[in-house]
Scaffold this active site. Structure first.
Site, PDB file in Angstrom:
ATOM      1  N   HIS A  32     -22.803  52.785  48.391  1.00 29.96           N
ATOM      2  CA  HIS A  32     -22.220  53.443  47.222  1.00 29.96           C
ATOM      3  C   HIS A  32     -22.849  54.811  46.977  1.00 29.96           C
ATOM      4  O   HIS A  32     -22.153  55.761  46.609  1.00 29.96           O
ATOM      5  CB  HIS A  32     -22.413  52.546  46.000  1.00 29.96           C
ATOM      6  N   GLU A  81     -13.714  59.608  40.965  1.00 27.91           N
ATOM      7  CA  GLU A  81     -14.625  58.486  41.166  1.00 27.91           C
ATOM      8  C   GLU A  81     -13.859  57.170  41.120  1.00 27.91           C
ATOM      9  O   GLU A  81     -12.731  57.107  40.631  1.00 27.91           O
ATOM     10  CB  GLU A  81     -15.710  58.472  40.079  1.00 27.91           C
ATOM     11  N   HIS A  83     -14.301  52.881  40.093  1.00 26.43           N
ATOM     12  CA  HIS A  83     -15.081  51.827  39.431  1.00 26.43           C
ATOM     13  C   HIS A  83     -14.392  50.505  39.732  1.00 26.43           C
ATOM     14  O   HIS A  83     -13.897  49.822  38.837  1.00 26.43           O
ATOM     15  CB  HIS A  83     -15.188  52.096  37.932  1.00 26.43           C
ATOM     16  N   GLN A 230     -21.674  48.054  33.553  1.00 32.76           N
ATOM     17  CA  GLN A 230     -22.185  48.820  32.435  1.00 32.76           C
ATOM     18  C   GLN A 230     -21.307  48.649  31.195  1.00 32.76           C
ATOM     19  O   GLN A 230     -20.125  48.355  31.301  1.00 32.76           O
ATOM     20  CB  GLN A 230     -22.254  50.310  32.807  1.00 32.76           C
ATOM     21  N   GLU A 302     -28.356  51.441  34.678  1.00 32.49           N
ATOM     22  CA  GLU A 302     -27.179  52.307  34.667  1.00 32.49           C
ATOM     23  C   GLU A 302     -26.542  52.348  33.276  1.00 32.49           C
ATOM     24  O   GLU A 302     -25.320  52.446  33.136  1.00 32.49           O
ATOM     25  CB  GLU A 302     -26.177  51.847  35.732  1.00 32.49           C
ATOM     26  N   SER A 303     -27.387  52.287  32.247  1.00 31.25           N
ATOM     27  CA  SER A 303     -26.886  52.439  30.883  1.00 31.25           C
ATOM     28  C   SER A 303     -26.071  53.716  30.785  1.00 31.25           C
ATOM     29  O   SER A 303     -26.421  54.745  31.379  1.00 31.25           O
ATOM     30  CB  SER A 303     -28.049  52.487  29.893  1.00 31.25           C
ATOM     31  N   GLN A 304     -25.010  53.654  30.006  1.00 29.68           N
ATOM     32  CA  GLN A 304     -24.047  54.752  29.953  1.00 29.68           C
ATOM     33  C   GLN A 304     -24.440  55.830  28.944  1.00 29.68           C
ATOM     34  O   GLN A 304     -25.400  55.691  28.200  1.00 29.68           O
ATOM     35  CB  GLN A 304     -22.675  54.188  29.609  1.00 29.68           C
ATOM     36  N   ASP A 485     -10.476  63.292  47.319  1.00 32.27           N
ATOM     37  CA  ASP A 485     -10.074  62.037  47.949  1.00 32.27           C
ATOM     38  C   ASP A 485     -10.940  60.899  47.431  1.00 32.27           C
ATOM     39  O   ASP A 485     -12.128  61.068  47.194  1.00 32.27           O
ATOM     40  CB  ASP A 485     -10.193  62.124  49.473  1.00 32.27           C
ATOM     41  N   ASN A 523     -14.883  60.632  46.714  1.00 35.18           N
ATOM     42  CA  ASN A 523     -15.685  59.432  46.548  1.00 35.18           C
ATOM     43  C   ASN A 523     -15.300  58.440  47.642  1.00 35.18           C
ATOM     44  O   ASN A 523     -14.157  58.418  48.090  1.00 35.18           O
ATOM     45  CB  ASN A 523     -15.411  58.825  45.164  1.00 35.18           C
TER      46      ASN A 523
END
EC number: 6.3.5.3
Length: 732
Positions: A32, A81, A83, A230, A302-304, A485, A523
């Site tokens: 990733h 990106e 998710h 998250q 990975e707190s936002q 892309d 990504n």
């Protein structure tokens, strides 16, 4: 972590890494974060950006920047990106934080976010997993809606498709664009030592291990990975957007990074390594939202809604006051150094001491490949009804089908008017935004993919994809200036999947080079594959692309077809049925040869259509793609609420069967609606063909004296616009 990787790291360090350091390597060396399997392949995109003077910031930063107006020095920032894994485990929060993360990538360049797009893929909504699919659709759409609407960034378009290959791996790809003047750009590279590192936002245990979670196949036990997803807070994000842009306006901020995958580990190491400096952090200064967090948890959380800023020494108080005004947690957590090492202490204990080049440069993998082209010669004898006598019901069935029907159920939940710049709204081939700062110029945006084509022929399908996106831009007179892309694939360790990845990248790179659009970022999302009872369930290869284009004069974009207009098509229809929606929906097959794109011809067509639009000669333009000519002309009728009469006798020079003539998805075709007085000029310019007129309130299509279609527009609209609600189990 792979034992070979661990052995290599030990050899380079001359010691065993501690648990915190292992966790950092595990996250930064994950697929990733590091693109270990694809980094070599992605270099193919380099040929598309050579000698392009308008690219201000190219691939490698949080967002790309392209200059769009010399007079005002205005640049567009663009980023894309995915998710995917989080949105399958927790669709609401997974999708919401996907929006939040891509928006922070844009503000990391000091650009104001002005628009969002999303490209969504779900499983078979009419299949065995339909209840799960509906739940995922609702959760993802709710997450995108709530987060996007609350932060005040319009969601102006995108796509949503369904296929059984996504039953166990749905895809959520998000695009954001923003605006910034060239002189105000801030990048993610800290090039000076002794800069102060300021962390905005509090750190908790949510999202720990998210990067490594996104770098493996999902399994039947993946529900247990929910803590890796998250949790977002859109109201905090809005404060982060406004405060970050205000801080940048002081000119004291020298570099910024959003805290996304791998959290502090990733953002700080990338910010310093890319600028050629080192970092020294003090974790006791990090503001925590959970008690008793360890150094490992703090480093990879990975707190936002967090940002890392490198600011001039002496400006700390001024910058901190800005964030405190917005009631955001903010603290000084370290500084840049001249050591080129990542040095971290917690309460006077050294917990990390690593060379940044080792941490940031994962060893690359050399995957095996196995040719996987699934397209076969088209054998129409295998199709139950080679030439159906009745086509009205077939057209209606296609208009209702999951990949063609109106997605208004989705986009009407999004605020696409906020900021008051949206000129062409969702539901058309391309979205258009006015540029108040550079009037009468405008921006156009598209997001596209055809996974079925790419499954049957990865290279040919990807070439076709570039052409389709550019045609969509041409319908509003936009010149493509930059392409992103999002490469969604299965497990790259399996030779068949790696072949798909390689050939799709080749196709995108060759297509972009010939068309003349630079690939400026993107990504990679791999391991979109689930193993159940020992059986692999990979997604179809899904290389989603988004292209941004510029329109010289917004006043000339098509205003809509009107009674008496002449209808012109730009290219012939061929017997190319492989992977078409007609074959899939009506004959339940994907066999055949996918449509072949002639890049030079496509480039000429899009250029001429753009010129005609910009000269004010086109009243309406519709791309012919999914569903072919039959669906394209139906959309023209329904969008403009007008009838059409077509006679395809002179156009059908290839002597095609009726169903092929209507539903082939041959490349290069755009249907144009023009004033009668301009028809001859447009036909001559394009070497196109007149196929009919705008007339009445029905769609009538005939082939010489043979009537093929005769349908009221209202009946078509009813099927087309209500189908999605019916799929979701709602009563109409």
């Amino acid at each position: 972590m792979d034992l070979n990787d661990l052995k290599f790291i030990e050899e380079q360090l001359g010691r065993k890494p501690n648990d915190v350091e292992i966790g950092m390597f595990e996250n930064l060396w994950s697929e990733h974060c590091s693109y270990r399997s694809t980094k070599k392949l992605l270099s193919m995109f380099g040929k598309t950006v050579k000698e392009n003077q308008n690219i201000v910031v190219g691939p490698g930063d949080d967002a790309a920047l392209i200059k769009i107006d010399d007079e005002t020095d205005l640049c567009v920032a663009m980023a894309m990106e995915s998710h995917n894994h989080p949105s399958y485990i927790d669709p609401y929060n997974g999708a919401a934080t996907g929006v939040g993360g891509i928006v922070r990538d844009i503000i990391s360049m000091n650009a104001k976010p002005i628009a969002l797009l999303n490209a969504l893929r779900f499983g078979d909504i009419n299949g065995e997993e339909k209840d799960k699919v509906r739940w995922l659709v609702e959760g993802v759409v709710d997450g995108i809606r709530d987060y996007g609407n609350r932060i005040g960034v319009p969601n102006v378009g995108g796509e949503c498709e369904f296929d059984k290959s996504y039953d166990y791996n749905n895809l959520v790809n998000v695009v954001c664009i923003g605006l910034v003047k060239e002189g105000d750009i801030v990048t993610g590279k800290a090039k000076e030592t002794d800069l102060t590192l300021i962390l905005v936002g509090s750190t908790g245990r949510d999202g720990i291990g998210g990067a490594s979670f996104a770098s493996k196949d999902l399994t039947s036990e993946s529900e247990g990975d929910r803590p890796s997803v998250q949790i977002g807070d859109a109201f905090t994000e809005k404060c982060v957007i406004d405060s970050t842009l205000e801080a940048c306006a002081t000119k004291k901020v020298k570099a910024i990074k959003d805290l996304g995958a791998a959290g502090i580990t990733s953002s700080c190491s990338e910010l310093c390594y890319s600028g050629g400096v080192g970092a020294e952090l003090y974790l006791e200064n990090v503001i925590l939202r959970d008690e008793g967090m360890t150094a490992y948890e703090i480093m990879v959380s990975e707190s936002q809604e967090r940002m890392l800023l490198a600011v001039e020494k002496g400006s700390e108080e001024e910058i901190i006051k800005i964030f405190e005004k917005y009631e955001l947690p903010v603290s000084i957590i370290g500084k840049t150094t001249d050591t080129k090492r990542f040095f971290v202490k917690m309460n006077d204990e050294v917990v990390v001491d690593l060379p940044l080049d080792l941490l940031c440069e994962a060893t690359l993998t050399d995957s095996e490949e196995k040719e996987t082209i699934l397209e076969t010669p088209d054998n129409k004898e295998n199709i139950a009804e080679p030439e159906p006598a009745e086509l009205n019901n077939i057209l209606l069935k296609l208009l209702k089908s999951p990949n063609i029907n109106s997605k208004k159920w989705i986009y009407e939940q999004y605020d696409h008017e906020v900021q008051l710049n949206t000129v062409v709204r969702p539901g058309k081939d391309a979205s258009v935004l006015r540029l108040k700062e550079a009037h009468p110029k405008a921006l156009a945006l598209v997001a596209d993919c055809n996974p079925t084509y790419c499954k049957l022929n990865p290279y040919g399908g990807s070439l076709n994809l570039v052409c389709e996106s550019v045609r969509n831009l041409a319908t509003v007179g936009a010149k493509p200036i930059g392409m992103l892309d999002n490469l969604n694939f299965g497990n790259p360790e399996k030779p068949e999947r790696f072949y798909q990845i390689k050939k799709c990248i080749e196709g995108l790179a060759d297509g972009a080079e010939i068309i003349g659009v630079p690939v400026v970022g993107g990504n990679v999302s791999l391991y979109n594959e689930t193993v159940i009872d020992g059986k692999d369930y990979p997604i179809n290869p899904t290389p989603v692309i988004s292209i941004v284009g510029t329109i010289e004069n917004i006043n000339n974009i098509p205003k809509g077809a009107k009674e008496g207009d002449i209808l012109i098509i730009t290219a012939p229809t061929k017997d190319e049925m492989g992977g078409t929606e007609y074959y899939k929906q009506i004959h339940n097959t994907e066999e055949g040869i996918v449509p072949k794109a002639n890049l030079e011809v496509e480039k000429e067509i899009y250029s001429k259509v753009c010129e005609l639009v910009n000269n004010g000669l086109i009243n309406e333009a519709v791309d012919c793609s999914k569903g072919g000519l039959g669906v394209a002309i139906s959309k023209l009728c329904m969008t403009n609420n007008i009838g059409v009469e077509l006679d395809l006798g002179d156009y059908n020079t290839n002597g095609l069967r009726n169903d092929i003539l209507l539903f082939s998805e041959s490349s290069g075709r755009i249907i144009l609606s023009v004033d009668k007085n301009n028809a001859d000029k447009v036909v001559k310019e394009l070497n196109g063909a007149i196929i009919g007129t705008v007339k009445g309130n029905e769609l009538k299509i005939k082939l010489n004296d043979n009537e093929l279609i005769n349908l009221p527009i209202e009946e078509m609209k009813n099927k087309y616009e209500n189908a999605f609600s019916e799929m979701m189990g709602e009563n109409i």
